[in-house]
Design a protein around this motif. Structure first.
Motif, PDB file in Angstrom:
ATOM      1  N   MET A 114       0.835  -1.198   0.000  1.00  8.42           N
ATOM      2  CA  MET A 114       0.000   0.000   0.000  1.00  8.42           C
ATOM      3  C   MET A 114       0.874   1.254   0.000  1.00  8.42           C
ATOM      4  N   LYS A 115       0.356   2.328  -0.564  1.00 10.34           N
ATOM      5  CA  LYS A 115       1.082   3.597  -0.610  1.00 10.34           C
ATOM      6  C   LYS A 115       0.791   4.349   0.681  1.00 10.34           C
ATOM      7  N   GLN A 116       1.588   4.087   1.726  1.00 15.81           N
ATOM      8  CA  GLN A 116       1.309   4.628   3.044  1.00 15.81           C
ATOM      9  C   GLN A 116       1.505   6.132   3.121  1.00 15.81           C
ATOM     10  N   LEU A 117       2.389   6.687   2.309  1.00 20.55           N
ATOM     11  CA  LEU A 117       2.725   8.106   2.426  1.00 20.55           C
ATOM     12  C   LEU A 117       1.849   8.998   1.554  1.00 20.55           C
ATOM     13  N   PHE A 118       0.847   8.436   0.881  1.00 27.07           N
ATOM     14  CA  PHE A 118      -0.003   9.219  -0.017  1.00 27.07           C
ATOM     15  C   PHE A 118      -0.871  10.187   0.773  1.00 27.07           C
ATOM     16  N   ASP A 119      -0.871  11.453   0.350  1.00 28.13           N
ATOM     17  CA  ASP A 119      -1.698  12.483   0.999  1.00 28.13           C
ATOM     18  C   ASP A 119      -2.628  13.069  -0.059  1.00 28.13           C
ATOM     19  N   PRO A 120      -3.937  12.852   0.063  1.00 28.07           N
ATOM     20  CA  PRO A 120      -4.878  13.350  -0.956  1.00 28.07           C
ATOM     21  C   PRO A 120      -4.813  14.862  -1.153  1.00 28.07           C
ATOM     22  N   LEU A 121      -4.663  15.617  -0.070  1.00 28.60           N
ATOM     23  CA  LEU A 121      -4.627  17.071  -0.194  1.00 28.60           C
ATOM     24  C   LEU A 121      -3.413  17.522  -0.992  1.00 28.60           C
ATOM     25  N   THR A 122      -2.262  16.899  -0.712  1.00 32.48           N
ATOM     26  CA  THR A 122      -1.054  17.213  -1.478  1.00 32.48           C
ATOM     27  C   THR A 122      -1.238  16.830  -2.942  1.00 32.48           C
ATOM     28  N   ASN A 123      -1.846  15.672  -3.172  1.00 32.74           N
ATOM     29  CA  ASN A 123      -2.088  15.222  -4.542  1.00 32.74           C
ATOM     30  C   ASN A 123      -3.003  16.195  -5.282  1.00 32.74           C
ATOM     31  N   TYR A 124      -4.061  16.681  -4.580  1.00 34.22           N
ATOM     32  CA  TYR A 124      -4.992  17.645  -5.182  1.00 34.22           C
ATOM     33  C   TYR A 124      -4.240  18.896  -5.625  1.00 34.22           C
ATOM     34  N   GLU A 125      -3.385  19.429  -4.757  1.00 30.44           N
ATOM     35  CA  GLU A 125      -2.647  20.648  -5.084  1.00 30.44           C
ATOM     36  C   GLU A 125      -1.635  20.414  -6.193  1.00 30.44           C
ATOM     37  N   GLU A 126      -0.986  19.250  -6.184  1.00 32.47           N
ATOM     38  CA  GLU A 126       0.011  18.958  -7.221  1.00 32.47           C
ATOM     39  C   GLU A 126      -0.649  18.782  -8.584  1.00 32.47           C
ATOM     40  N   THR A 127      -1.798  18.115  -8.613  1.00 29.11           N
ATOM     41  CA  THR A 127      -2.483  17.933  -9.906  1.00 29.11           C
ATOM     42  C   THR A 127      -3.095  19.250 -10.389  1.00 29.11           C
ATOM     43  N   ARG A 128      -3.457  20.108  -9.473  1.00 33.44           N
ATOM     44  CA  ARG A 128      -3.930  21.449  -9.869  1.00 33.44           C
ATOM     45  C   ARG A 128      -2.817  22.181 -10.614  1.00 33.44           C
ATOM     46  N   LYS A 129      -1.587  22.065 -10.107  1.00 34.75           N
ATOM     47  CA  LYS A 129      -0.443  22.685 -10.796  1.00 34.75           C
ATOM     48  C   LYS A 129      -0.167  21.987 -12.121  1.00 34.75           C
ATOM     49  N   LEU A 130      -0.318  20.663 -12.135  1.00 36.41           N
ATOM     50  CA  LEU A 130      -0.094  19.905 -13.369  1.00 36.41           C
ATOM     51  C   LEU A 130      -1.062  20.337 -14.462  1.00 36.41           C
ATOM     52  N   VAL A 131      -2.313  20.568 -14.079  1.00 38.71           N
ATOM     53  CA  VAL A 131      -3.317  21.028 -15.037  1.00 38.71           C
ATOM     54  C   VAL A 131      -3.008  22.442 -15.518  1.00 38.71           C
ATOM     55  N   ASN A 137     -23.965  10.587  -1.148  1.00 40.01           N
ATOM     56  CA  ASN A 137     -24.199   9.269  -1.727  1.00 40.01           C
ATOM     57  C   ASN A 137     -22.930   8.437  -1.855  1.00 40.01           C
ATOM     58  N   MET A 138     -21.788   8.985  -1.401  1.00 32.78           N
ATOM     59  CA  MET A 138     -20.527   8.285  -1.622  1.00 32.78           C
ATOM     60  C   MET A 138     -19.440   8.839  -0.709  1.00 32.78           C
ATOM     61  N   VAL A 139     -18.570   7.988  -0.224  1.00 35.61           N
ATOM     62  CA  VAL A 139     -17.304   8.403   0.384  1.00 35.61           C
ATOM     63  C   VAL A 139     -16.204   7.654  -0.362  1.00 35.61           C
ATOM     64  N   HIS A 140     -14.981   8.161  -0.279  1.00 32.44           N
ATOM     65  CA  HIS A 140     -13.925   7.486  -1.040  1.00 32.44           C
ATOM     66  C   HIS A 140     -12.594   7.558  -0.306  1.00 32.44           C
ATOM     67  N   SER A 141     -11.652   6.794  -0.796  1.00 34.07           N
ATOM     68  CA  SER A 141     -10.374   6.595  -0.104  1.00 34.07           C
ATOM     69  C   SER A 141      -9.423   7.770  -0.247  1.00 34.07           C
ATOM     70  N   GLU A 142      -9.794   8.797  -1.019  1.00 35.16           N
ATOM     71  CA  GLU A 142      -8.880   9.933  -1.231  1.00 35.16           C
ATOM     72  C   GLU A 142      -9.543  11.258  -0.884  1.00 35.16           C
ATOM     73  N   GLU A 143     -10.458  11.230   0.088  1.00 31.81           N
ATOM     74  CA  GLU A 143     -11.132  12.458   0.498  1.00 31.81           C
ATOM     75  C   GLU A 143     -10.139  13.426   1.124  1.00 31.81           C
ATOM     76  N   LEU A 144     -10.310  14.712   0.818  1.00 31.59           N
ATOM     77  CA  LEU A 144      -9.420  15.724   1.381  1.00 31.59           C
ATOM     78  C   LEU A 144      -9.656  15.848   2.885  1.00 31.59           C
ATOM     79  N   THR A 145     -10.898  15.653   3.306  1.00 33.87           N
ATOM     80  CA  THR A 145     -11.231  15.548   4.730  1.00 33.87           C
ATOM     81  C   THR A 145     -11.786  14.151   4.951  1.00 33.87           C
ATOM     82  N   PRO A 146     -10.960  13.207   5.451  1.00 35.69           N
ATOM     83  CA  PRO A 146     -11.353  11.794   5.500  1.00 35.69           C
ATOM     84  C   PRO A 146     -12.587  11.539   6.365  1.00 35.69           C
TER      85      PRO A 146
END
Length: 660
Positions: free
Chosen positions: A1-18, A376-385
């Motif tokens: 499993m990717k233990q160090l994954f942070d959804p909030l960091t990923n959100y900000e990084e992909t925002r820059k990527l876009v 109607n849904m929760v998911h594994s990468e919520e910014l607020t878990p």
């Protein structure tokens, strides 16, 4: 499993990527880089006495939830002339919606509920449509053919809208370019939506069948500002005819947006033109983000056709039962189904819009197609878990998830779960293709949400109940002879008058340039002052006070006429405007009394200047040479307003002080 994954960091990084930039920081080069294109479909109700295909009155609205009867419908798709189903029709059929129409006898008839064929087309409406088409420099068709356009969302009881092309190929001028018009159609309006919850949608039929025109442009707008400018111009042209309705819902804009590599997405029913630039800006970058997600999935998924979700129903003991979402689920006896999304790790939290990620694409479709209300849904990468990390580990273990997978938990009624799983499977596969053809709904904050699949060409077919209508040249020429002054000429007129630019939109929005012209011509008034009274003073009053039923802009003309007769100066007229707006039945003499106005001659006003100058010298000792002028003017202003030009009085006071 990717233990160090942070959804909030990923959100900000992909925002820059876009490469997302805020709307106020974007330049034309920003939009050129992503290949932004935009087209408009402007819908405008026509001011007719009756509806388009029946004799019911147009413009009457049901109030306070009043209705005389209810009709219940279930929409079903039908085959096109080519033996195919329209994608939107199939989507709506999946929703299993029950549609209820609330009918008021005075605003609807058996035609509206599809119990009788259409009456002859409203010729008054056709004449107005021709006039507006001529204002847009369009070519009028020789024969009007009525077609049916499928509407299976329930907004029209028949399941289709009757529409016909009146004119083709026109243009409008913007500041820096010309925008081409594809066509102008005349069509019947749809119902007003009251509510849409779960599998039940409720409409009122008072707006149904009202005549409107639809003006469709080519995708010639290359920046959001051009889109807003074109929408304003089309609105100004329609209003210049003085034959269209105004107010909430009378005009609605559909905006088509695309970027390089994407497809057309329609933001439907935008009710305020000022929202358009921000909405299309956000939508363009949403599409750009979806293309980035597609590119990433191409690296991960070998064969998209073989990609499949897996799922398993889970119990409340696997989730935080004290969380409000799951307390609600327990209370309503909802099911929880965990779903594994192979190769989607890091994509659920991938930026799509400000405050939204790809997971919101799933949430929107679950709401609309599966009819599962939010949350109607929760998911594994919520910014607020919502779930703890250990709980997600249990979910992954239950699903047999791989290291590069993502997970969601759908929360909804058992009967809707089969559709919900199909929705998730379909939307994730569409992500591998890029940007789905969709109709989306714009929100106040500039973001948008899924509304339905974008209709295809198969939704249109001939109306066998309506014969072709010949448009005689005599009708066209009659309308051409009585056209109002062109909007372009009105713009030039305001520029020549040097009218403040910030009054333009108000004057055109309310079609008041002709009123300014009449006042200037008939009463020898300064156009700058008249435009300011309307575009500044009256606009400010309208923003603070509710419109009274008896107010009309002709009262402003009458006010200037009264001022001319009474030889009143400008300042008192400006003070009278707010009272006229709030109390339109009050006569002007009474308004003067309300403002405590008293007539004085210039000589009477100026006679007290020497005394005031002398008194100021006795009580004040100020080094500021203007202090005396302000003090004396302050004492004389009340008498002077309406009786003498304040600039002339100011000059007399300055001269007296300098002489003294």
């Amino acid at each position: 499993m990717k233990q160090l994954f942070d959804p909030l960091t990923n959100y900000e990084e992909t925002r820059k990527l876009v490469g997302y930039v805020d709307r106020n920081e974007a330049t034309p080069e920003t939009y050129s880089a992503i290949g932004f294109k935009c087209g408009l479909e402007i819908h405008q109700q026509l001011k007719t006495k009756k509806k388009l295909f029946c004799h019911c009155p147009a413009g009457l609205y049901q109030k306070n939830g009043e209705f005389d009867a209810e009709v219940i419908r279930h929409m079903r798709p039908t085959l096109s002339e080519l033996g195919e189903y329209d994608g939107t029709a199939l989507m709506e059929f999946k929703t299993r919606k029950t549609v209820i129409y609330r009918i008021k006898d005075e605003t609807a008839c058996t035609y509206d509920i599809d119990d009788t064929p259409p009456f002859a087309l409203n010729r008054e409406a056709l004449g107005i449509a021709i006039e507006i088409a001529l204002l847009l420099k369009m070519n009028i068709v020789g024969e009007l053919h009525i077609t049916r356009k499928q509407y299976l969302d329930g907004s029209i009881p028949t399941g289709f809208q009757r529409t016909g092309i009146v004119a083709i190929e026109g243009s409008i001028p913007l500041k820096n370019k010309t925008v081409r018009i594809i066509q102008l159609s005349i069509e019947e309006d749809a119902c007003r939506e009251v509510s849409d919850v779960g599998h039940l949608r409720v409409y009122t039929t008072d707006r149904l069948g009202m005549p409107l025109i639809e003006s469709v442009t080519y995708p010639d707008m290359l920046t959001p500002d051009e889109a807003g400018e074109a929408a304003h111009y089309l609105r100004f042209v329609a209003r210049s005819s003085e034959k269209v309705r105004t107010g909430i819902g009378a005009a609605r804009e559909d905006v088509n947006v695309s970027v390089t590599g994407g497809t057309r997405v329609e933001i439907k029913g935008v009710s305020h033109i000022r929202w358009i630039p921000r909405l299309v800006h956000t939508e363009a970058f949403r599409q750009w983000a979806l293309l980035k997600i597609r590119d990433e999935l191409k690296k991960r998924v070998v064969d998209p056709k073989l990609w499949k979700i897996s799922h398993k129903e889970i119990d409340l003991d696997m989730v935080p039962a004290d969380h409000p979402i799951f307390r609600r689920a327990k209370r309503l006896r909802l099911k929880l189904v965990a779903v594994n999304l192979p190769q989607f790790h890091g994509l659920l939290s991938h930026f799509t819009q400000p405050g939204q990620s790809f997971a919101d694409e799933l949430v929107g479709r679950l709401k609309v197609i599966a009819c599962i209300e939010k949350p109607n849904m929760v998911h594994s990468e919520e910014l607020t878990p919502t779930l703890f990390a250990s709980q997600w580990d249990d979910v992954r273990s239950t699903l047999g998830a791989g290291e590069n997978d993502a997970q969601i938990i759908i929360i909804g009624p058992a009967d809707d779960m089969a559709t919900a799983l199909d929705v998730v499977q379909e939307r994730c596969q569409l992500a591998m293709q890029g940007v789905p053809n969709e109709t989306r709904k714009g929100l106040v904050d500039g973001t948008n949400i899924f509304e339905r699949v974008l209709p295809g060409p198969d939704r249109m077919y001939p109306d066998t109940d309506s014969a072709p209508i010949a448009i005689e040249e005599s009708l066209i020429e009659e309308r051409r002879r009585n056209l109002p002054i062109d909007v372009t000429d009105r713009f030039k007129q305001l520029r020549d008058w040097r009218v403040p630019v910030d009054t333009y939109q108000y004057l055109f929005k309310r079609n008041l340039v002709g009123l300014v012209e009449r006042i200037v011509r008939d009463f020898d008034q300064d156009p700058i002052f008249v435009s300011s009274v309307l575009g500044h003073t009256l606009k400010h009053v309208e923003g603070k006070h509710q419109l009274q039923a008896d107010f009309s802009y002709d009262l402003v003309y009458d006010l200037f006429k009264f001022g001319k007769r009474r030889k009143l100066f400008d300042e008192i007229l400006k003070l009278m405007v707010p009272v006229v707006y709030q109390h339109p039945k009050m006569d002007f003499e009474s308004i003067l009394l309300t403002l405590d106005y008293h007539p004085f001659t210039a000589e009477q006003i100026q006679s007290s200047i020497p005394t005031l100058v002398r008194k100021f010298g006795e009580i004040k000792n100020s080094p500021d040479p203007e202090a005396g002028v302000r003090w004396v003017m302050g004492h004389l202003r009340k008498r002077a307003i309406g009786n003498m030009c304040l600039q002339e009085l100011h000059a007399v006071v300055v001269k007296e002080l300098n002489h003294g």
